[in-house]
Design an enzyme around this catalytic site. Structure first.
Site, PDB file in Angstrom:
ATOM      1  N   ASP A  69      -9.585   0.210 -15.511  1.00  0.00           N
ATOM      2  CA  ASP A  69      -9.573   0.904 -14.076  1.00  0.00           C
ATOM      3  C   ASP A  69      -8.742   2.322 -13.935  1.00  0.00           C
ATOM      4  O   ASP A  69      -8.805   2.846 -13.084  1.00  0.00           O
ATOM      5  CB  ASP A  69      -8.819   0.013 -12.896  1.00  0.00           C
ATOM      6  CG  ASP A  69      -7.520  -0.642 -13.426  1.00  0.00           C
ATOM      7  OD1 ASP A  69      -7.449  -1.131 -14.479  1.00  0.00           O
ATOM      8  OD2 ASP A  69      -6.672  -0.423 -12.713  1.00  0.00           O
TER       9      ASP A  69
ATOM     10  N   GLY B  17       0.917  -1.145  -0.086  1.00  0.00           N
ATOM     11  CA  GLY B  17       0.180   0.093   0.155  1.00  0.00           C
ATOM     12  C   GLY B  17       0.891   1.273  -0.068  1.00  0.00           C
ATOM     13  O   GLY B  17       0.311   2.407   0.060  1.00  0.00           O
TER      14      GLY B  17
END
Length: 472
Positions: free
Chosen positions: A244, A122
């Site tokens: 996306d 992340g």
């Protein structure tokens, strides 16, 4: 002075299923690298002191009114469908209304793992954060719809990729983060009510004149057609045009392995993960049509009789290539100083591009040199340019403002790949001088700037960047 962000969050009110509530992960020692004061004023964000801004834009301190969340979406990645992607390293803090009465998302990119991280950490390292900061702001100055950069912060932590790299967080601003994949997410699950809710929200937020799902499709098509033609006009290669990464607002989003061409090659690819050239420069118009076909497939599933809508949706998509071509031709006409239309213009422009490819001419410098009257210098064999030049001079003879038009349409400066890489290497070593210099020069890309002549230069042989990387 206390940092103030006037949040007014509408996406968070869509409810469960559209996102996961998610606070950013704390970082060890945040330091503010850059804060975009001009953008902050547009967003009505009042900056605090440097230490406070570092804490907020690193994710250590949640500002009042924020509703941090990670958005859910799906997407086709290099043609292969993944039913669940989502924000794997980004946290949407919330939305603000700008002084222009438009709504903007404020998002932290590299803010730690989420439910959608797919075993990733992340985090982001410094290189991709600075690349996106500089390139997205340069695209804005070029007049191309784009997400923007509000702040960049170093984290004082090491991010592990091939080796240890300095960590960083980017604060990204967008008209929204709704993507083609956002609609695919609910369509793939057969969640019709959620799909209807998202469609109504998208129309209200971005295209209030659109009528229903097919009206939204038509509006997104038109915005994306303009965007892709604009990319082509400055030699920009996105590098990873997955669904996306295709914004319904018609903005450029996700500056991972992006690059600008130096020498013109229609088949140019930089992205290290695009091994088959799917997203090469010349393939971008076709790919965006493919992406919009996936949006159409998702949108019609909410209709009572989807089969009846197939014919209309197909017609909307089939009209897209000609829309892109019309806009491409308009922009490239301007690049060679033409405002009027003539039947031979497409051939004239195409012949120039072929000549540039044959002669290894620099894309940006050649078009700018047309305005400056020294384009012959851009070709290995100057005589090869002369026949085209004679045709062009005859064609533009009746144009009244050709030189001014060309100067306004052809930038002097673009974020050249070797300069971006040089900037990143220096920043990793602790020197942000080049980052600051590039950020300043690219704010005014159409004007010649004293002392910036070196930034016009194409790379030397040993400076050529042959591959770019997504940075995840």
């Amino acid at each position: 002075m206390v940092l103030h962000i006037p949040f007014d969050n509408t996406y968070a009110r869509l409810g469960s299923g559209f996102y996961t509530n998610q606070s950013p992960a704390l970082v060890a020692s945040p330091q503010l690298i850059a804060f975009n004061q001009t953008l902050a004023e547009l967003l009505q964000v009042a900056g605090g002191d440097v230490l406070e801004m570092a804490q907020v834009f690193a994710g250590n301190q949640i500002p009042e009114g924020a509703a941090p969340l990670a958005q859910a979406y799906a997407g086709h990645q290099f043609g292969n469908f993944n039913p669940q992607l989502g924000d794997g390293r980004a946290i949407l803090l919330g939305e603000v209304l700008g002084t222009d009465s438009r709504r903007y998302d404020i998002q932290l990119k590299g803010a730690g793992p989420t439910q959608y991280s797919r075993q990733g950490d992340g985090r982001a390292w410094l290189g991709p954060v600075l690349r996106e900061y500089v390139v997205s702001e340069a695209m804005h100055a070029l007049g191309i719809p784009t997400t923007r950069a509000l702040a960049a912060v170093s984290t004082g932590e090491t991010v592990w990729r091939e080796g240890g790299l300095p960590g960083a967080v980017l604060t990204r601003v967008a008209s929204s983060h709704l993507r083609v994949g956002s609609f695919q997410y609910f369509a793939a699950r057969g969640e019709t009510e959620a799909l209807k809710k998202l469609t109504a929200y998208a129309i209200k937020r971005h295209y209030p004149q659109a009528q229903g799902p097919l009206g939204l499709l038509r509006a997104v098509r038109d915005a994306q057609a303009r965007l892709i033609a604009a990319w082509m006009s400055v030699g920009f290669i996105h590098g990873v045009m997955n669904t996306d990464n295709c914004s319904i607002s018609g903005e450029t989003i996700d500056y991972g392995p992006c690059a600008f061409m130096d020498h013109y090659r229609a088949e140019q690819v930089f992205s290290s993960i695009d091994r088959m050239g799917r997203y090469a420069y010349a393939n971008q118009p076709g790919i965006v049509v493919w992406n919009l076909a996936q949006l159409a497939t998702a949108l019609i599933q909410q209709l009572d009789n989807p089969q009846e809508a197939v014919e209309e949706a197909t017609a909307i998509i089939h009209a897209m290539p000609s829309l892109i071509e019309v806009e491409w031709l308009r922009l490239f006409r301007r690049k060679i100083g033409l405002e009027t239309l003539a039947s031979g213009d497409l051939e004239l422009i195409s012949d120039l591009l072929q000549l540039m490819a044959d002669e290894n001419a620099d894309f940006t410098n050649t078009f700018r040199a047309l305005a400056e009257g020294n384009a012959t210098d851009q070709f290995q064999d100057p005589k090869a340019f002369e026949p085209w030049q004679a045709r062009w001079m005859r064609r533009r003879a009746s144009e009244q403002n050709a030189e001014a038009l060309m100067r306004a349409s052809n930038p002097v400066y673009i974020p050249r790949n070797h300069r971006i890489e040089e900037m990143i290497a220096a920043a990793v070593a602790g020197d942000f001088t080049l980052f600051e210099r590039l950020s300043a020069v690219y704010q005014d890309p159409f004007a010649e700037q004293a002392g910036a002549e070196d930034l016009r230069r194409p790379p030397e042989v040993d400076e050529v960047v042959r591959a770019t990387f997504c940075g995840t």
